[in-house]
Design a protein around this motif. Sequence first.
Motif, mmCIF file in Angstrom:
data_model
loop_
_atom_site.group_PDB
_atom_site.id
_atom_site.type_symbol
_atom_site.label_atom_id
_atom_site.label_comp_id
_atom_site.label_asym_id
_atom_site.label_seq_id
_atom_site.Cartn_x
_atom_site.Cartn_y
_atom_site.Cartn_z
ATOM 1 N N SER A 39 0.828 -1.244 0.025
ATOM 2 C CA SER A 39 0.018 0.063 -0.036
ATOM 3 C C SER A 39 1.021 1.434 0.159
ATOM 4 N N GLU A 40 1.872 1.226 0.915
ATOM 5 C CA GLU A 40 2.795 2.330 0.873
ATOM 6 C C GLU A 40 3.439 2.448 -0.322
ATOM 7 N N GLY A 41 4.044 1.568 -1.140
ATOM 8 C CA GLY A 41 4.527 1.457 -2.349
ATOM 9 C C GLY A 41 3.532 1.989 -3.389
ATOM 10 N N ILE A 42 2.362 1.750 -3.359
ATOM 11 C CA ILE A 42 1.472 2.298 -4.468
ATOM 12 C C ILE A 42 1.275 3.854 -3.947
ATOM 13 N N VAL A 43 1.256 4.143 -3.040
ATOM 14 C CA VAL A 43 1.091 5.679 -2.676
ATOM 15 C C VAL A 43 2.295 6.527 -3.023
ATOM 16 N N VAL A 44 3.657 5.759 -2.745
ATOM 17 C CA VAL A 44 4.676 6.394 -3.023
ATOM 18 C C VAL A 44 4.688 6.669 -4.749
ATOM 19 N N VAL A 45 4.621 5.647 -5.389
ATOM 20 C CA VAL A 45 4.393 5.687 -6.767
ATOM 21 C C VAL A 45 3.481 6.816 -7.519
ATOM 22 N N VAL A 46 2.454 6.696 -7.005
ATOM 23 C CA VAL A 46 1.398 7.750 -7.573
ATOM 24 C C VAL A 46 1.453 8.934 -7.038
ATOM 25 N N SER A 47 2.065 9.173 -5.984
ATOM 26 C CA SER A 47 2.165 10.568 -5.358
ATOM 27 C C SER A 47 3.632 10.939 -5.675
ATOM 28 N N GLY A 48 4.390 10.297 -6.132
ATOM 29 C CA GLY A 48 5.756 10.408 -6.629
ATOM 30 C C GLY A 48 5.701 11.137 -8.047
ATOM 31 N N TRP A 49 4.847 10.595 -8.895
ATOM 32 C CA TRP A 49 4.627 11.151 -10.215
ATOM 33 C C TRP A 49 3.946 12.349 -10.250
ATOM 34 N N LEU A 50 2.903 12.615 -9.418
ATOM 35 C CA LEU A 50 2.109 13.762 -9.219
ATOM 36 C C LEU A 50 3.006 14.940 -8.615
ATOM 37 N N LEU A 51 3.703 14.467 -7.886
ATOM 38 C CA LEU A 51 4.814 15.501 -7.240
ATOM 39 C C LEU A 51 5.666 15.888 -8.242
ATOM 40 N N ALA A 52 6.364 14.729 -8.919
ATOM 41 C CA ALA A 52 7.174 15.373 -10.190
ATOM 42 C C ALA A 52 6.484 16.274 -10.974
ATOM 43 N N CYS A 53 5.331 15.893 -11.633
ATOM 44 C CA CYS A 53 4.695 16.902 -12.245
ATOM 45 C C CYS A 53 4.364 18.221 -11.876
ATOM 46 N N PHE A 54 4.073 18.291 -10.361
ATOM 47 C CA PHE A 54 3.717 19.562 -9.766
ATOM 48 C C PHE A 54 4.916 20.502 -9.787
ATOM 49 N N VAL A 55 6.249 19.860 -9.318
ATOM 50 C CA VAL A 55 7.374 20.721 -9.408
ATOM 51 C C VAL A 55 7.759 21.076 -10.801
ATOM 52 N N GLY A 56 7.464 20.077 -11.661
ATOM 53 C CA GLY A 56 7.949 20.256 -12.953
ATOM 54 C C GLY A 56 7.297 21.489 -13.777
ATOM 55 N N MET A 57 6.146 21.892 -13.129
ATOM 56 C CA MET A 57 5.511 23.154 -13.896
ATOM 57 C C MET A 57 5.787 24.375 -13.300
ATOM 58 N N LEU A 58 6.487 24.251 -12.084
ATOM 59 C CA LEU A 58 6.829 25.647 -11.407
ATOM 60 C C LEU A 58 7.468 26.387 -12.228
ATOM 61 N N PRO A 59 8.631 25.872 -13.052
ATOM 62 C CA PRO A 59 9.327 26.829 -13.831
ATOM 63 C C PRO A 59 8.735 27.375 -14.770
#
Lengths: 478, 256
Positions: free
Chosen positions: A66-86
């Motif tokens: 369960s923790e792995g799934i949360v890490v993977v999905v939120s990892g992608w979302l987080l990367a996309c989020f910080v990716g849009m900041l610049p």
Amino acid sequence: MRTEVILKILGVVLLFNAFFLLISLLISLYYKESSVTPLLFTTLICLIFGLFPMVFSGKHQTLSFSEGIVVVVSGWLLACFVGMLPYVMWGTEFTLINAWFESVSGFTTTGSTVLHDVEALPKGLLFWRSATHWIGGVGVIIFVLLILPHAKNARITLLNAEMSELSKSNFHFKTRTTIQILVIVYVGLTLAETVLLKLAGMDWFDGVNHAFATIATGGFSTKNNSVAYFNSSHIEVIIMVFMLISGMHFGLLFGTITGSRFNIFRSKVVRAYVVVILAGILLVAAKLYTNNFYGWIDALRYASFQVISVGTTTGFATADTAFWPVFTQMIIIYFTIQCAMTGSTSGGLKFDRVYLFMKSVKKQVNLIRHPHGVFSLKMDGFRISEQLERQTMLFIVLYVFTFFMTTLLLSLLDIDLKTAFSASITTLGNVGPGFGNVSSLGNFDSLPAIAKFILTISMLLGRLEIYSIIALFTVSRH
Amino acid sequence: MIVRLKTKLLAGFMLLASLLIVAGTISVLEFIKLSSSFSSLLNNNYKSIEASKRMLEALEREDSGILLLLLGEWEKGRSILEEADSSFQSSFETAKNNITEDNEQQLISAIHEQYNAYKARWINPIVYTRKQGDISWYHNSLHKEFLEIKLVINELMSINQNSLYNKTSTLQINAQRAVMPGIIAILGAVVFLVMLNFYIRKQFVEPLKQIKTAVKKHAKGDSMISSGINSKDEFKELEVEINQMLHRIQKPDEKN
């Protein structure tokens, strides 16, 4: 669910992003560009939020699924989020939704763009845009796994959550070795293509950016007219070869280099994949020639580039396929649905599932003829379990359902059927270009903001192979 | 390695402070850039546009003065012409001393040349000469030159207006760039505080509760306390210290 463990791994994702942001920042500083501030600020945000959980968290060896799934999905979302900041901070064509779209399109290696004038972007931002492809290509979490030296169990859990069961076939190694192979092949291919593109006439900057986009099967170019800008058959051939290779299983590529018996020349799936692509090229070229679009040579040149580009989910363009005959568009749409092989950097349905589906249909026909017979499915000599077969069939149904729902939602926003249909399938397959208003040399800016947001969800579903997202909603808190 | 609670808290606040300092610095620098862009807008383009407008107005007045001379109104015509000429010259000086755009120098030279030629025509006497009442002379030479100068002045105004428009668009982008780090820093600080709150609860409040429960258990009869704290900080040390104290208290009892 241990929030501190999840936050710590997400912190590593941020630190990894910070590394590429730092390179983009150095490029911006070198060229004295206006993107210095956005890149500097985003780098600091990534460093601060990446380091913060490390101050408070200790070492953790284990990670539940369960923790792995949360890490993977939120990892992608987080990367996309910080990716849009610049992008958001730099402004101009980047509204909030455009920045989010470009970032998600980058990380999911879709390669669809909302930009009218790509060449107006500073070099630092162009590099960051290509880097999002490169980070997302092999999987945001895969790099994290490589730098988690102490957490063997956590590594296995995360790899299971990040890669589908089918993708892991042909990797006959321990988890750490599998990850190392993925990264070695990935980096090796990128370096090789960069050098070859430089030799073919590109400058180093364009070479690196196009290599990032090719190996990640992304499709972002540094030019408004994509690869067509260079008008060089040498460059096109190099990119075609590397697109085709990047669409193959990395385990098989590694096996080919190391002389293992599990290699691309012995794999029936690879053979079928190449044959289908060759058939597609010939059909498209023949139609273009008979409709007097081009002579034989040019018909073959443009057909092979476009079919391989779409068939490997890359999305580069040397011609605007929106003006091609309907038959050729239908062939290209087929490749948009089929996508490339599992275990590669591509997203979407994947050829192996189509191959398995055909085998499963054959098995069912045999069962009708011989109701008491025992038939097992094999791919490249490996027996496919009933469970994996069921999972694959269910995935195909879910995939078609997701595609249908996305098209339906887009039509609700009064988008024409051709655009809605092709935008849905191209984003779900992480391909990039579609038809109608979103053709290979067009862009997605004309779509309403809500449509763009829906398509980003489609991209993420395609990249995370739907199951991970569903699993996230079924994860228990304890 | 023992990481002191003070160090952890300090590190957390230092990271938050650095985020705010950097965001603040970037915003201030961008705003300074913005204000200097505003003053350059005023100094570079607005002055030239205003000077061009005044030159056009003076030219129109000169034209009226010439028409009065043609009608034989010597005194009135001359006074209007002299006043308009002086206004033109002062506006021209302003424009000449404020060259900021490409081609602006060529336009200024052209205005200077054409105006001198125009002035040479009306500076000579008109009233009581053959020119008085000669409308075709006015129409064929004076008015033509008057229109040509107006065209060049309009061009000067146009390049400054275009530049002003482009700079305003850039200002809009710069304003967004000045504001965005602040907005992101505020949102970042909120997320950071939520995270900090989570860690404080996890690292400070929960261990205290664990020690309290363990001490209560001891009061009920457990010989040693075991709070289950895994962290390597003062709370773990506190648990160890309490256990050692209990051990020392229990020893004399055992002796007795």
